[in-house]
Design a protein around this motif. Structure first.
Motif, PDB file in Angstrom:
ATOM      1  N   GLU A 100     -46.676 -32.105   5.446  1.00 58.21           N
ATOM      2  CA  GLU A 100     -47.897 -32.656   6.028  1.00 58.21           C
ATOM      3  C   GLU A 100     -47.625 -33.275   7.396  1.00 58.21           C
ATOM      4  O   GLU A 100     -48.436 -33.138   8.317  1.00 58.21           O
ATOM      5  CB  GLU A 100     -48.498 -33.676   5.072  1.00 58.21           C
ATOM      6  N   GLN A 101     -46.486 -33.954   7.538  1.00 58.14           N
ATOM      7  CA  GLN A 101     -46.151 -34.529   8.847  1.00 58.14           C
ATOM      8  C   GLN A 101     -45.918 -33.425   9.876  1.00 58.14           C
ATOM      9  O   GLN A 101     -46.392 -33.513  11.005  1.00 58.14           O
ATOM     10  CB  GLN A 101     -44.908 -35.419   8.751  1.00 58.14           C
ATOM     11  N   ALA A 102     -45.177 -32.385   9.460  1.00 60.55           N
ATOM     12  CA  ALA A 102     -44.937 -31.264  10.367  1.00 60.55           C
ATOM     13  C   ALA A 102     -46.248 -30.600  10.769  1.00 60.55           C
ATOM     14  O   ALA A 102     -46.431 -30.208  11.937  1.00 60.55           O
ATOM     15  CB  ALA A 102     -44.004 -30.255   9.707  1.00 60.55           C
ATOM     16  N   GLN A 103     -47.160 -30.492   9.813  1.00 54.53           N
ATOM     17  CA  GLN A 103     -48.463 -29.892  10.106  1.00 54.53           C
ATOM     18  C   GLN A 103     -49.228 -30.740  11.129  1.00 54.53           C
ATOM     19  O   GLN A 103     -49.809 -30.213  12.082  1.00 54.53           O
ATOM     20  CB  GLN A 103     -49.279 -29.778   8.819  1.00 54.53           C
ATOM     21  N   SER A 104     -49.182 -32.046  10.962  1.00 56.71           N
ATOM     22  CA  SER A 104     -49.935 -32.927  11.856  1.00 56.71           C
ATOM     23  C   SER A 104     -49.359 -32.940  13.265  1.00 56.71           C
ATOM     24  O   SER A 104     -50.082 -33.195  14.238  1.00 56.71           O
ATOM     25  CB  SER A 104     -49.956 -34.360  11.297  1.00 56.71           C
ATOM     26  N   GLU A 105     -48.057 -32.665  13.389  1.00 57.16           N
ATOM     27  CA  GLU A 105     -47.401 -32.708  14.698  1.00 57.16           C
ATOM     28  C   GLU A 105     -47.229 -31.323  15.328  1.00 57.16           C
ATOM     29  O   GLU A 105     -46.706 -31.208  16.437  1.00 57.16           O
ATOM     30  CB  GLU A 105     -46.012 -33.348  14.565  1.00 57.16           C
TER      31      GLU A 105
ATOM     32  N   VAL B  90     -43.512 -28.704  18.700  1.00 52.88           N
ATOM     33  CA  VAL B  90     -42.065 -28.890  18.592  1.00 52.88           C
ATOM     34  C   VAL B  90     -41.346 -27.550  18.645  1.00 52.88           C
ATOM     35  O   VAL B  90     -40.181 -27.465  19.043  1.00 52.88           O
ATOM     36  CB  VAL B  90     -41.711 -29.659  17.296  1.00 52.88           C
ATOM     37  N   ILE B  91     -42.059 -26.477  18.309  1.00 52.11           N
ATOM     38  CA  ILE B  91     -41.476 -25.138  18.393  1.00 52.11           C
ATOM     39  C   ILE B  91     -41.295 -24.714  19.846  1.00 52.11           C
ATOM     40  O   ILE B  91     -40.431 -23.911  20.168  1.00 52.11           O
ATOM     41  CB  ILE B  91     -42.381 -24.120  17.656  1.00 52.11           C
ATOM     42  N   GLU B  92     -42.069 -25.320  20.725  1.00 52.06           N
ATOM     43  CA  GLU B  92     -42.082 -24.899  22.123  1.00 52.06           C
ATOM     44  C   GLU B  92     -41.191 -25.735  23.043  1.00 52.06           C
ATOM     45  O   GLU B  92     -40.803 -25.266  24.112  1.00 52.06           O
ATOM     46  CB  GLU B  92     -43.510 -24.962  22.663  1.00 52.06           C
ATOM     47  N   ILE B  93     -40.883 -26.955  22.662  1.00 51.90           N
ATOM     48  CA  ILE B  93     -40.160 -27.827  23.593  1.00 51.90           C
ATOM     49  C   ILE B  93     -38.733 -27.335  23.802  1.00 51.90           C
ATOM     50  O   ILE B  93     -38.123 -26.747  22.918  1.00 51.90           O
ATOM     51  CB  ILE B  93     -40.154 -29.302  23.118  1.00 51.90           C
TER      52      ILE B  93
ATOM     53  N   SER C 194     -34.465 -30.801  26.362  1.00 49.79           N
ATOM     54  CA  SER C 194     -35.351 -31.925  26.661  1.00 49.79           C
ATOM     55  C   SER C 194     -34.899 -33.188  25.944  1.00 49.79           C
ATOM     56  O   SER C 194     -34.195 -33.146  24.930  1.00 49.79           O
ATOM     57  CB  SER C 194     -36.792 -31.595  26.248  1.00 49.79           C
ATOM     58  N   LYS C 195     -35.310 -34.315  26.469  1.00 52.28           N
ATOM     59  CA  LYS C 195     -34.987 -35.598  25.845  1.00 52.28           C
ATOM     60  C   LYS C 195     -35.593 -35.697  24.457  1.00 52.28           C
ATOM     61  O   LYS C 195     -34.980 -36.256  23.543  1.00 52.28           O
ATOM     62  CB  LYS C 195     -35.503 -36.743  26.730  1.00 52.28           C
ATOM     63  N   ASP C 196     -36.798 -35.154  24.290  1.00 50.20           N
ATOM     64  CA  ASP C 196     -37.456 -35.218  22.980  1.00 50.20           C
ATOM     65  C   ASP C 196     -36.620 -34.516  21.915  1.00 50.20           C
ATOM     66  O   ASP C 196     -36.468 -35.037  20.808  1.00 50.20           O
ATOM     67  CB  ASP C 196     -38.848 -34.587  23.055  1.00 50.20           C
ATOM     68  N   PHE C 197     -36.094 -33.331  22.254  1.00 51.11           N
ATOM     69  CA  PHE C 197     -35.307 -32.647  21.236  1.00 51.11           C
ATOM     70  C   PHE C 197     -33.935 -33.280  21.059  1.00 51.11           C
ATOM     71  O   PHE C 197     -33.426 -33.345  19.941  1.00 51.11           O
ATOM     72  CB  PHE C 197     -35.140 -31.154  21.534  1.00 51.11           C
ATOM     73  N   GLU C 198     -33.341 -33.760  22.130  1.00 52.03           N
ATOM     74  CA  GLU C 198     -32.062 -34.456  21.987  1.00 52.03           C
ATOM     75  C   GLU C 198     -32.202 -35.643  21.044  1.00 52.03           C
ATOM     76  O   GLU C 198     -31.320 -35.917  20.233  1.00 52.03           O
ATOM     77  CB  GLU C 198     -31.556 -34.915  23.348  1.00 52.03           C
TER      78      GLU C 198
ATOM     79  N   ILE D 116     -34.083 -27.693  12.613  1.00 44.22           N
ATOM     80  CA  ILE D 116     -33.425 -28.996  12.783  1.00 44.22           C
ATOM     81  C   ILE D 116     -34.452 -30.123  12.743  1.00 44.22           C
ATOM     82  O   ILE D 116     -34.226 -31.181  12.143  1.00 44.22           O
ATOM     83  CB  ILE D 116     -32.623 -29.018  14.096  1.00 44.22           C
ATOM     84  N   TYR D 117     -35.591 -29.894  13.360  1.00 42.86           N
ATOM     85  CA  TYR D 117     -36.688 -30.880  13.326  1.00 42.86           C
ATOM     86  C   TYR D 117     -37.105 -31.170  11.890  1.00 42.86           C
ATOM     87  O   TYR D 117     -37.222 -32.339  11.480  1.00 42.86           O
ATOM     88  CB  TYR D 117     -37.860 -30.339  14.142  1.00 42.86           C
ATOM     89  N   LEU D 118     -37.307 -30.121  11.100  1.00 41.78           N
ATOM     90  CA  LEU D 118     -37.716 -30.321   9.704  1.00 41.78           C
ATOM     91  C   LEU D 118     -36.600 -30.967   8.889  1.00 41.78           C
ATOM     92  O   LEU D 118     -36.856 -31.818   8.030  1.00 41.78           O
ATOM     93  CB  LEU D 118     -38.132 -28.992   9.076  1.00 41.78           C
ATOM     94  N   LEU D 119     -35.360 -30.575   9.146  1.00 39.40           N
ATOM     95  CA  LEU D 119     -34.227 -31.204   8.461  1.00 39.40           C
ATOM     96  C   LEU D 119     -34.218 -32.703   8.727  1.00 39.40           C
ATOM     97  O   LEU D 119     -34.010 -33.512   7.807  1.00 39.40           O
ATOM     98  CB  LEU D 119     -32.928 -30.557   8.920  1.00 39.40           C
ATOM     99  N   ASN D 120     -34.465 -33.087   9.963  1.00 31.65           N
ATOM    100  CA  ASN D 120     -34.495 -34.507  10.299  1.00 31.65           C
ATOM    101  C   ASN D 120     -35.613 -35.230   9.546  1.00 31.65           C
ATOM    102  O   ASN D 120     -35.432 -36.365   9.085  1.00 31.65           O
ATOM    103  CB  ASN D 120     -34.679 -34.689  11.808  1.00 31.65           C
ATOM    104  N   LEU D 121     -36.753 -34.581   9.393  1.00 36.41           N
ATOM    105  CA  LEU D 121     -37.843 -35.184   8.614  1.00 36.41           C
ATOM    106  C   LEU D 121     -37.441 -35.351   7.149  1.00 36.41           C
ATOM    107  O   LEU D 121     -37.783 -36.361   6.518  1.00 36.41           O
ATOM    108  CB  LEU D 121     -39.103 -34.326   8.714  1.00 36.41           C
ATOM    109  N   VAL D 122     -36.727 -34.372   6.598  1.00 35.13           N
ATOM    110  CA  VAL D 122     -36.280 -34.470   5.199  1.00 35.13           C
ATOM    111  C   VAL D 122     -35.294 -35.628   5.041  1.00 35.13           C
ATOM    112  O   VAL D 122     -35.350 -36.383   4.054  1.00 35.13           O
ATOM    113  CB  VAL D 122     -35.655 -33.145   4.728  1.00 35.13           C
TER     114      VAL D 122
END
Length: 362
Positions: free
Chosen positions: A21-26, A37-40, A44-48, A245-251
């Motif tokens: 749900e968080q991934a969906q909202s973002e 997040v798929i596009e950044i 970038s600093k955001d992904f780092e 990696i983004y989803l792993l971090n959320l988990v």
């Protein structure tokens, strides 16, 4: 969709609903960047911030200090079957393997392409229904490392204690039970795991490696196979699997919010118990594959007394919203994969179905 099914697949497996749900909202606008997040950019600093937070979280959950690095690579855990010996199996030494299932066997066979291997222990004699104890291990004369597979997805067995031998580096494939219980990660020189069971979606493989192994790793192999290069570049030598990696971090954040690893262990022990109790109390209608003291809390394997009922069991379970329970051909029967994100509700639904099925098919 008003109701999610109970997904007992061995991987890719279920992911916490709150994470999805968080991934969906973002998804359309991550951190007010105006991009998904798929596009950044991975530069970038955001992904780092994402990748550094994931490394910090994982090290904290594994009780590790600054003597370790976390790498986020591609190729699945199977890629590590060759990457480990390429980096760490030096001339004059032997790679030692404990063969407790199919993936441990594959890892050993792959290492044999790069040097000398030695089988230090095996459970093949009983179709891998147990884990050899430390006193059953027999190491080679000059081991480069000892490799174990901590949980055997196909056979439903799990190490309850990890073997250690003086200063011999202990390497572990933890693909199917990483972060299922508290461990002292400092027991290990290297841990690796595909994410698609307990850590998130497929596409990213984590490697936790002690820094002294980075220093001694082979510098004459292709760049993309070198642990030291990946560490020096913070896993950003090339474009990594950013969304995974983004989803792993959320988990990892979800695990923290559940109360950490101790709470996760209690959750997993409780889930596994109700299924194993249903097996043990079935008067032989269901039969567990693993020896009880080595039973996995992640993969519950069992057969039906009458294998002619297997297809019916799977079909009727599916009608109840229970999927992914067909066992591997090596064992037959059923396999319920109950990784961290599987709910108590899901396990209880499976048990209720098992009891009903037994009653209707005596």
């Amino acid at each position: 969709m008003t109701k999610r099914i109970f997904n007992f697949n061995p991987g890719p497996s279920t992911i916490p609903l709150s994470v999805l749900e968080q991934a969906q909202s973002e998804l359309l606008n991550y951190n007010n960047t105006g991009m998904s997040v798929i596009e950044i950019s991975h530069r970038s600093k955001d992904f780092e911030n994402i990748i550094f937070q994931a490394e910090t979280r994982l090290k904290n959950l594994l009780n590790l200090d600054d003597n370790y690095r976390v790498l986020f690579l591609q190729g699945g855990a199977s890629s590590q079957f060759s990457m480990i010996p390429q980096n760490l199996l030096t001339e004059g030494k032997q790679a030692n393997y404990a063969i407790t299932g199919s993936f441990a066997k594959k890892a050993c066979e792959e290492a044999n392409l790069f040097g000398t291997t030695h089988i230090a222990a095996s459970s093949k004699d009983q179709n891998h229904n147990y884990i050899p104890l430390k006193d059953k291990f027999s190491l080679s004369e000059n081991p480069a490392y000892l490799h174990i597979t901590t949980n055997n997805t196909i056979y439903g067995t799990q190490y309850k204690e990890y073997p250690s031998f003086d200063n011999i580096p202990l390497i572990a494939d933890m693909s199917s039970d990483i972060l299922c219980k508290p461990i002292d990660g400092k027991q290990f020189a290297l841990i690796y795991a595909g994410a698609q069971k307990n850590l998130g979606p497929s596409g990213v493989t984590i490697i936790v490696i002690r820094k002294d192994l980075l220093e001694i790793s082979n510098k004459t192999i292709p760049t993309m196979q070198r642990y030291d290069i990946m560490a020096d570049n913070n896993s950003l030598y090339n474009t990594p699997p950013t969304f995974s990696i983004y989803l792993l971090n959320l988990v990892l954040g979800w695990i923290e919010n559940q109360g950490g690893i101790t709470a996760i262990e209690d959750h997993n022990e409780s889930k596994a118990k109700i299924i194993y109790d249903a097996i043990d109390n079935s008067n032989g209608f269901y039969m567990g594959h693993a020896v009880p003291e080595f039973r996995s809390t992640m993969n519950v394997t069992f057969t039906l007394q009458n294998s002619d009922l297997d297809k019916q069991f799977i079909a009727e379970a599916s009608e109840k919203g229970i999927i992914g329970i067909k066992g591997h051909r090596s064992v037959g029967g059923m396999r319920a994969s109950i990784y961290n994100a599987m709910t108590q509700e899901g396990c209880q639904a499976l048990v209720d179905f098992m009891l009903s099925f037994q009653k209707n098919n005596k």
